[in-house]
Every structure is written in structure tokens, then in C-alpha cells.
Scaffold this active site. Structure first.
Site, PDB file in Angstrom:
ATOM      1  N   GLU A  83       0.848  -1.202   0.000  1.00  0.00           N
ATOM      2  CA  GLU A  83       0.000   0.000   0.000  1.00  0.00           C
ATOM      3  C   GLU A  83       0.875   1.240   0.000  1.00  0.00           C
ATOM      4  O   GLU A  83       0.382   2.340   0.156  1.00  0.00           O
ATOM      5  CB  GLU A  83      -0.872   0.028   1.262  1.00  0.00           C
ATOM      6  CG  GLU A  83      -1.847  -1.104   1.360  1.00  0.00           C
ATOM      7  CD  GLU A  83      -2.666  -1.008   2.632  1.00  0.00           C
ATOM      8  OE1 GLU A  83      -3.311   0.025   2.863  1.00  0.00           O
ATOM      9  OE2 GLU A  83      -2.670  -1.985   3.392  1.00  0.00           O
ATOM     10  N   CYS A 120      -4.662  -4.120   2.685  1.00  0.00           N
ATOM     11  CA  CYS A 120      -3.874  -5.153   3.387  1.00  0.00           C
ATOM     12  C   CYS A 120      -4.157  -6.564   2.888  1.00  0.00           C
ATOM     13  O   CYS A 120      -3.392  -7.488   3.200  1.00  0.00           O
ATOM     14  CB  CYS A 120      -4.136  -5.084   4.885  1.00  0.00           C
ATOM     15  SG  CYS A 120      -3.877  -3.449   5.581  1.00  0.00           S
ATOM     16  N   THR A 163      -0.559   3.140  15.651  1.00  0.00           N
ATOM     17  CA  THR A 163      -0.506   1.732  15.217  1.00  0.00           C
ATOM     18  C   THR A 163       0.522   1.491  14.106  1.00  0.00           C
ATOM     19  O   THR A 163       0.491   0.456  13.453  1.00  0.00           O
ATOM     20  CB  THR A 163      -1.891   1.302  14.673  1.00  0.00           C
ATOM     21  OG1 THR A 163      -2.185   2.065  13.497  1.00  0.00           O
ATOM     22  CG2 THR A 163      -2.991   1.519  15.698  1.00  0.00           C
ATOM     23  N   SER A 211     -13.678   2.197  10.258  1.00  0.00           N
ATOM     24  CA  SER A 211     -12.857   1.120   9.683  1.00  0.00           C
ATOM     25  C   SER A 211     -12.972  -0.152  10.524  1.00  0.00           C
ATOM     26  O   SER A 211     -12.950  -1.269   9.994  1.00  0.00           O
ATOM     27  CB  SER A 211     -11.392   1.566   9.567  1.00  0.00           C
ATOM     28  OG  SER A 211     -10.752   1.608  10.833  1.00  0.00           O
ATOM     29  N   HIS A 244      -5.851 -10.750  10.041  1.00  0.00           N
ATOM     30  CA  HIS A 244      -5.185  -9.476   9.760  1.00  0.00           C
ATOM     31  C   HIS A 244      -5.195  -8.685  11.075  1.00  0.00           C
ATOM     32  O   HIS A 244      -6.248  -8.534  11.701  1.00  0.00           O
ATOM     33  CB  HIS A 244      -5.912  -8.696   8.660  1.00  0.00           C
ATOM     34  CG  HIS A 244      -5.431  -7.276   8.573  1.00  0.00           C
ATOM     35  ND1 HIS A 244      -4.125  -6.969   8.316  1.00  0.00           N
ATOM     36  CD2 HIS A 244      -6.069  -6.082   8.766  1.00  0.00           C
ATOM     37  CE1 HIS A 244      -3.969  -5.649   8.332  1.00  0.00           C
ATOM     38  NE2 HIS A 244      -5.132  -5.094   8.600  1.00  0.00           N
ATOM     39  N   LYS A 253     -11.750  -7.928  19.013  1.00  0.00           N
ATOM     40  CA  LYS A 253     -13.142  -7.646  18.638  1.00  0.00           C
ATOM     41  C   LYS A 253     -13.654  -8.643  17.592  1.00  0.00           C
ATOM     42  O   LYS A 253     -14.842  -8.946  17.546  1.00  0.00           O
ATOM     43  CB  LYS A 253     -13.255  -6.240  18.035  1.00  0.00           C
ATOM     44  CG  LYS A 253     -12.977  -5.104  19.003  1.00  0.00           C
ATOM     45  CD  LYS A 253     -13.091  -3.775  18.246  1.00  0.00           C
ATOM     46  CE  LYS A 253     -12.429  -2.613  18.947  1.00  0.00           C
ATOM     47  NZ  LYS A 253     -12.971  -2.269  20.241  1.00  0.00           N
ATOM     48  N   ASN A 328       1.537  -2.343  12.843  1.00  0.00           N
ATOM     49  CA  ASN A 328       0.840  -2.790  11.627  1.00  0.00           C
ATOM     50  C   ASN A 328       1.799  -2.813  10.443  1.00  0.00           C
ATOM     51  O   ASN A 328       2.461  -1.805  10.164  1.00  0.00           O
ATOM     52  CB  ASN A 328      -0.323  -1.816  11.331  1.00  0.00           C
ATOM     53  CG  ASN A 328      -1.277  -2.362  10.285  1.00  0.00           C
ATOM     54  OD1 ASN A 328      -1.063  -3.435   9.727  1.00  0.00           O
ATOM     55  ND2 ASN A 328      -2.342  -1.620  10.025  1.00  0.00           N
ATOM     56  N   SER A 364      -8.858  -2.794   3.715  1.00  0.00           N
ATOM     57  CA  SER A 364      -9.854  -1.717   3.733  1.00  0.00           C
ATOM     58  C   SER A 364     -10.338  -1.444   2.320  1.00  0.00           C
ATOM     59  O   SER A 364      -9.641  -1.717   1.348  1.00  0.00           O
ATOM     60  CB  SER A 364      -9.222  -0.443   4.296  1.00  0.00           C
ATOM     61  OG  SER A 364      -8.847  -0.647   5.622  1.00  0.00           O
TER      62      SER A 364
HETATM   63  N1  CAA Z   1      -6.452   1.934  29.562  1.00  0.00           N
HETATM   64  C1  CAA Z   1      -6.939   0.841  28.920  1.00  0.00           C
HETATM   65  N2  CAA Z   1      -7.558   0.918  27.701  1.00  0.00           N
HETATM   66  C2  CAA Z   1      -7.662   2.128  27.122  1.00  0.00           C
HETATM   67  C3  CAA Z   1      -7.171   3.298  27.725  1.00  0.00           C
HETATM   68  C4  CAA Z   1      -6.538   3.168  28.994  1.00  0.00           C
HETATM   69  N3  CAA Z   1      -6.023   4.212  29.638  1.00  0.00           N
HETATM   70  N4  CAA Z   1      -7.422   4.333  26.904  1.00  0.00           N
HETATM   71  C5  CAA Z   1      -8.059   3.833  25.812  1.00  0.00           C
HETATM   72  N5  CAA Z   1      -8.191   2.502  25.941  1.00  0.00           N
HETATM   73  C6  CAA Z   1      -8.784   1.568  24.994  1.00  0.00           C
HETATM   74  C7  CAA Z   1     -10.121   2.024  24.449  1.00  0.00           C
HETATM   75  O1  CAA Z   1     -11.198   1.673  25.305  1.00  0.00           O
HETATM   76  C8  CAA Z   1     -10.160   1.294  23.131  1.00  0.00           C
HETATM   77  O2  CAA Z   1     -10.492  -0.072  23.325  1.00  0.00           O
HETATM   78  P1  CAA Z   1     -11.934  -0.625  22.877  1.00  0.00           P
HETATM   79  O3  CAA Z   1     -12.122  -0.216  21.443  1.00  0.00           O
HETATM   80  O4  CAA Z   1     -11.812  -2.084  23.058  1.00  0.00           O
HETATM   81  O5  CAA Z   1     -12.921   0.056  23.787  1.00  0.00           O
HETATM   82  C9  CAA Z   1      -8.698   1.297  22.688  1.00  0.00           C
HETATM   83  O6  CAA Z   1      -7.934   1.516  23.870  1.00  0.00           O
HETATM   84  C10 CAA Z   1      -8.368   2.394  21.674  1.00  0.00           C
HETATM   85  O7  CAA Z   1      -8.805   3.608  22.230  1.00  0.00           O
HETATM   86  P2  CAA Z   1      -9.610   4.635  21.308  1.00  0.00           P
HETATM   87  O8  CAA Z   1     -10.703   3.947  20.573  1.00  0.00           O
HETATM   88  O9  CAA Z   1      -9.977   5.799  22.170  1.00  0.00           O
HETATM   89  O10 CAA Z   1      -8.452   5.028  20.329  1.00  0.00           O
HETATM   90  P3  CAA Z   1      -8.399   6.122  19.190  1.00  0.00           P
HETATM   91  O11 CAA Z   1      -9.765   6.685  18.943  1.00  0.00           O
HETATM   92  O12 CAA Z   1      -7.320   7.064  19.529  1.00  0.00           O
HETATM   93  O13 CAA Z   1      -7.943   5.318  17.893  1.00  0.00           O
HETATM   94  C11 CAA Z   1      -7.974   3.654  16.204  1.00  0.00           C
HETATM   95  C12 CAA Z   1      -7.939   3.937  17.723  1.00  0.00           C
HETATM   96  C13 CAA Z   1      -9.343   4.074  15.663  1.00  0.00           C
HETATM   97  C14 CAA Z   1      -7.766   2.179  15.999  1.00  0.00           C
HETATM   98  C15 CAA Z   1      -6.845   4.480  15.518  1.00  0.00           C
HETATM   99  O14 CAA Z   1      -5.594   4.077  15.995  1.00  0.00           O
HETATM  100  C16 CAA Z   1      -6.859   4.357  14.005  1.00  0.00           C
HETATM  101  O15 CAA Z   1      -7.541   5.091  13.308  1.00  0.00           O
HETATM  102  N6  CAA Z   1      -6.055   3.393  13.444  1.00  0.00           N
HETATM  103  C17 CAA Z   1      -5.943   3.197  12.002  1.00  0.00           C
HETATM  104  C18 CAA Z   1      -7.134   2.486  11.419  1.00  0.00           C
HETATM  105  C19 CAA Z   1      -7.173   1.026  11.812  1.00  0.00           C
HETATM  106  O16 CAA Z   1      -6.186   0.418  12.165  1.00  0.00           O
HETATM  107  N7  CAA Z   1      -8.374   0.440  11.705  1.00  0.00           N
HETATM  108  C20 CAA Z   1      -8.540  -0.975  11.960  1.00  0.00           C
HETATM  109  C21 CAA Z   1      -9.537  -1.613  11.013  1.00  0.00           C
HETATM  110  S1  CAA Z   1      -9.114  -1.239   9.327  1.00  0.00           S
HETATM  111  C22 CAA Z   1      -7.825  -2.317   8.960  1.00  0.00           C
HETATM  112  O17 CAA Z   1      -7.632  -3.292   9.633  1.00  0.00           O
HETATM  113  C23 CAA Z   1      -6.926  -1.995   7.793  1.00  0.00           C
HETATM  114  C24 CAA Z   1      -5.627  -1.475   8.256  1.00  0.00           C
HETATM  115  O18 CAA Z   1      -4.695  -2.243   8.484  1.00  0.00           O
HETATM  116  C25 CAA Z   1      -5.461  -0.032   8.477  1.00  0.00           C
END
Ligand code: CAA
Length: 447
Positions: A83, A120, A163, A211, A244, A253, A328, A364
Site C-alpha cells: 500500500e 492489506c 498503530t 474502519s 489481519h 473484537k 501494523n 480496507s
Molecule cells: N487503559 C486501557 N484501555 C484504554 C485506555 C486506557 N487508559 N485508553 C483507551 N483505551 C482503549 C479504548 O477503550 C479502546 O479499546 P476498545 O475499542 O476495546 O474500547 C482502545 O484503547 C483504543 O482507544 P480509542 O478507541 O480511544 O483510540 P483512538 O480513537 O485514539 O484510535 C484507532 C484507535 C481508531 C484504531 C486508531 O488508531 C486508528 O484510526 N487506526 C488506524 C485504522 C485502523 O487500524 N483500523 C482498523 C480496522 S481497518 C484495517 O484493519 C486496515 C488497516 O490495516 C489499516
């Protein structure tokens, strides 16, 4: 039918290590536990100034061919999944072939080369292309080289920055493979989605929360499609289920979706019924929303059961060990998860031969693909020869200012000048040396 599948694996990590809870979390004002407990990540692999998708892919391929005693004539096909491509015309596989030709006798002039794109999932698609090419009898006895290579960097400040990762996985696909034979059956879940994309831009546009939902929806579809091919599956059918893994929390999840499906109408569902009830069936509900509420309640209870925890610890958790330490790797991620599983079995001296893995890939945009793989009798020799943990442990840790500088060097929109010093000294590997007269990227092997 002679089995076709994965005959060799080699992994090349970006040379630099960014500690996530210790270095990135305080610098970004995040809680360390968000990384370790929430996302399930401890460190990212990052590329030094002289590393990119070509160097990492060529280094992995060189090590793989060298270990297998292969020459260019033994390879009939080189497919690169990425990618992170920097050229809309000339495929990365030509750059990698050029690198390899500089260190091997012979050339790849009669090998078909290409580049695969579907986020991916493209690495798995390249394996499927190689499988089909061999099954069609077009390989002339030669193997295919599949290389999944990415610098999975996000814009500074983007949620995805948490990530990130960089590395390559090279795989040899051949008849009568040493490690794993691929199933003919595949399940697909595929839809036009706008969740993560790079429309002519280096860093992705990401709707992070969406996502995650799209990943789960496509995975659910792919599992249903897979079962429509092979019949009902059971949790005991698979020694490991590599997913993945953009971050391990994503797999936490996704795994319950597969487990619920696999225990449906089995003795496991019956045994759990006295404590959490039977699974809701759609026909028992008048409206879809009520069914989904009941299902969500059942899933919440299911993941708290001892049966689920034992299955997760045995089948899923061991697939996450590499991902936790490197972040990742996009196209390489599911192949790292598979490798983690095999390394776990080797560590615990499990006799895996004849057992099955269920491999759940995702890209994605969006598409999930699920297929099974059967472990071959000689898997252990190949996995014992893989120096992946020593490579990962040999990375050089960087502090936050160095991370910022390295990220800038890899940002195409920032001109950091030609002479930014690397953090490490390359040794016995391909390196990026600069641009040529037609703006092509240039490489050499450093002894
Ligand atoms: N203690 C313990 N856990 C905590 C915490 C703390 N102090 N603070 C936050 N967490 C937990 C949250 O509860 C959450 O877990 P759950 O979803 O199980 O509730 C986790 O940590 C992440 O916290 P947030 O959701 O608040 O994190 P964020 O909003 O900052 O972003 C993300 C997380 C959306 C994954 C972001 O990193 C992102 O956009 N990543 C890129 C996109 C991605 O990877 N998407 C995955 C699916 S798409 C795919 O797989 C293709 C690819 O490779 C990109």
C-alpha cells in the site's frame, strides 16, 4: 492433487524500534495503558533513512532465496503486495528483481512480475494468484515469490499514528510445500466502502472508528461464505486462527464473531446455555433491531465464559506476539500472525503436522478473505530456521525527537535535504542511495 502452498517464509523488520507506552505515549499525552491494554501494542518497527519498501522486500527475498539455495531461474513469478508504492507505473517487483540480480548469478528476465493492490488483503491475493498460476500448470516447475512490504506510516497527529509499523514478509509459493498447503475453498466478504484510502496521497485518509466496523462486517460475511463452501466449522477444527492484525485489540473484537458461528448448534452452545442461554436466532424476532440487541447481549456474555477464554488463549493469543512488538505492517500483517502461530507451536514443541489453520485476511475499501491451510510434515525445519525474533530484538531504539526526524525523512512532502544521517549502519543488506535521472529510486547492496 499435489498440494500447493507456502514453502518458505522470511521476515525483514524496519531497523528502528519506537517504544509505544514508554516513548510515544508520554510525547502524545496518551495513557501508556491505551497502547498495552487497549490497542495491545508495545512497540513499532520503523524504517531508517536508507530503508523503504524495496530494501525491506529485497532483503527478505534475498534471505529466503539464499536459505533455500535458489537461483533466479528457479523463480517464475514475483508479485509484490504493497500500500506504500511510490510509482503508478513501474512495479515495485522490478526494483526488487533488480536488487536481487545484483547479488545472484543469472536474472529474472523470464519471470512474470507484478504489483497487487487491495489494501492489506493484497498479500493474500498474491498468494492466491500464485496458487492459481501453479494449479493452471503455467509455472514450468518454478516457484512464485510473493513479497508483502509496507511502510505503514500515518500523518503526524492522525489516530493511526499509534498503530504504525514497517517491514516485509517474503514467501515462496510452490508445489509440495514444506510449511502449509492452501485449501481450495475460500470465503469472501467484499463491498465498496470508504473507510481507509490513499487517493493519490502518501498518508491514508482514515475514518478509524468506521474502519473497525467495516472490518467486522466484511469478516462476518467472509465467514458465512466460507462455511457455505466447506459446511459448518467447529472451534476444534483449527489449531490457530491468524487474523489481519492492524493492532491486537482489533482481533480481540473480531474473534468472538468466528467463535459464535463455530459453536452454533454444537455441544459447546448447549453446555453454555444454562449460564448464558442459547444464541438468539433471527426467526425468533419480529424486527431486526431486537435481534441485534439480543445478539450483542449474548456476545457480551459469551466472551466472559471460561470456554471462550480457553479457546482464545489457545487459538488466537499466540498469533498476536509479533504484531505486539512491530505494529501494523499492512499487507504483511496477516502473514506475521500466521508466523507467530507457527513460532508458538515450535516453542511449545507441538506436533502440528496435519492440523489446520484458518487464515482471515482483510483489506480496507473493503474485502475479507478466509481460507484454511493444512500444516505439512516438514513445517518445523522451516520455522526453526527463521531468525525473526533475533532480527526484532536487534532493532535500535529511538527517542521521540529521532522519531520525528525519521518520520519527516519518509514524508514525501517534506524536503529534509539529501544528507540526513541514518541512525544505524547498514550491514549485509540493500539500501536506498538516492534518485536517478528519471526520478527513479536507486539501490545498492552494502557488504
Ligand atoms: N487503559 C486501557 N484501555 C484504554 C485506555 C486506557 N487508559 N485508553 C483507551 N483505551 C482503549 C479504548 O477503550 C479502546 O479499546 P476498545 O475499542 O476495546 O474500547 C482502545 O484503547 C483504543 O482507544 P480509542 O478507541 O480511544 O483510540 P483512538 O480513537 O485514539 O484510535 C484507532 C484507535 C481508531 C484504531 C486508531 O488508531 C486508528 O484510526 N487506526 C488506524 C485504522 C485502523 O487500524 N483500523 C482498523 C480496522 S481497518 C484495517 O484493519 C486496515 C488497516 O490495516 C489499516
Amino acid at each position: 492433487m499435489t498440494p500447493v502452498g507456502i514453502d518458505g517464509i522470511e521476515i525483514w523488520t524496519g531497523t528502528l524500534k519506537l517504544d509505544l507506552p514508554g516513548t510515544l505515549a508520554p510525547a502524545l499525552g496518551e495513557e501508556p495503558a491505551k497502547f498495552t491494554k487497549g490497542l495491545g501494542l508495545y512497540a513499532s518497527s520503523l524504517p531508517d533513512t536508507y530503508e523503504d519498501i524495496v530494501t525491506m522486500g529485497a532483503n527478505a527475498a534475498y534471505a529466503l532465496m539464499d536459505r533455500h539455495g535458489l537461483e533466479p531461474d528457479d523463480i517464475g513469478r514475483i508479485d509484490v503486495a504493497t500500500e506504500s508504492a511510490f510509482d503508478n507505473s513501474k512495479p515495485v517487483s522490478t526494483y526488487i528483481a533488480g536488487c536481487l540480480e545484483s547479488v545472484f548469478d543469472g536474472d529474472f528476465h523470464h519471470a512474470n512480475k507484478g504489483e497487487r493492490k487491495f489494501a492489506c488483503v493484497a498479500g493474500t491475493q498474491s498468494i492466491n494468484d500464485a496458487y492459481n498460476w501453479i494449479r493452471a500448470g503455467r509455472n514450468r516447475g518454478r516457484a512464485a515469490l510473493v513479497i508483502a512490504t509496507d511502510t505503514a506510516l500515518y500523518e503526524r497527529g492522525d489516530g493511526g499514528e499509534l498503530t504504525q509499523g514497517a517491514g516485509a514478509v517474503a514467501m515462496l509459493i510452490d508445489e509440495d510445500p514444506s510449511i502449509l498447503a492452501l485449501s481450495q475453498e475460500q470465503g469472501y466478504g467484499s463491498a465498496d466502502e470508504t473507510d481507509f484510502l490513499k487517493p493519490n496521497q502518501q498518508f491514508p485518509s482514515v475514518d478509524g472508528k468506521r474502519s473497525i466496523q467495516v472490518y467486522l462486517a466484511r469478516m462476518r460475511e467472509a465467514m458465512a461464505d466460507f462455511e457455505a463452501q466447506v459446511g459448518e466449522t467447529h472451534p476444534d477444527d483449527y489449531a490457530y486462527i491468524p487474523f489481519h492484525t492492524p493492532f491486537p485489540g482489533m482481533v480481540r473484537k473480531a474473534a468472538p464473531i468466528g467463535y459464535r458461528r463455530m459453536i452454533r448448534a454444537t455441544e459447546i452452545e448447549d453446555d453454555l446455555a444454562p449460564s448464558i442461554g442459547h444464541q438468539p436466532r433471527p426467526e425468533a424476532f419480529d424486527d431486526e433491531a431486537a435481534f441485534h440487541d439480543a445478539l450483542a447481549e449474548y456476545m457480551d456474555a459469551l466472551v466472559e465464559t471460561d470456554a471462550y477464554a480457553a479457546w482464545y488463549d489457545r487459538v488466537i493469543e499466540p498469533t498476536l506476539s509479533l504484531s505486539r512488538e512491530v505494529g501494523n505492517w499492512y499487507t504483511g500483517s496477516v502473514h506475521l500472525a500466521r508466523t507467530s502461530a507457527l513460532l508458538d507451536a515450535a516453542d511449545r514443541d507441538v506436533d502440528l503436522a496435519g492440523m489446520q489453520l484458518l487464515v482471515a485476511s482483510y483489506g480496507s475499501g473493503a474485502q475479507a478473505e478466509i481460507h484454511a491451510e493444512t500444516v505439512r510434515p516438514s513445517w518445523r525445519e522451516e520455522i526453526d530456521a527463521l531468525p525473526v525474533w533475533s532480527h526484532i530484538e536487534a532493532r535500535t531504539s529511538i527517542d521521540f525527537p529521532t522519531y520525528e526526524r525519521i518520520h519527516d525523512v519518509h514524508n514525501h512532502d517534506i524536503d529534509t535535504g539529501a544528507d540526513v544521517d541514518p541512525v544505524t549502519v547498514p550491514n549485509g543488506e540493500f539500501v536506498f542511495t538516492g534518485w536517478g535521472r528519471m526520478n527513479e529510486r536507486q539501490y545498492e547492496f552494502v557488504d
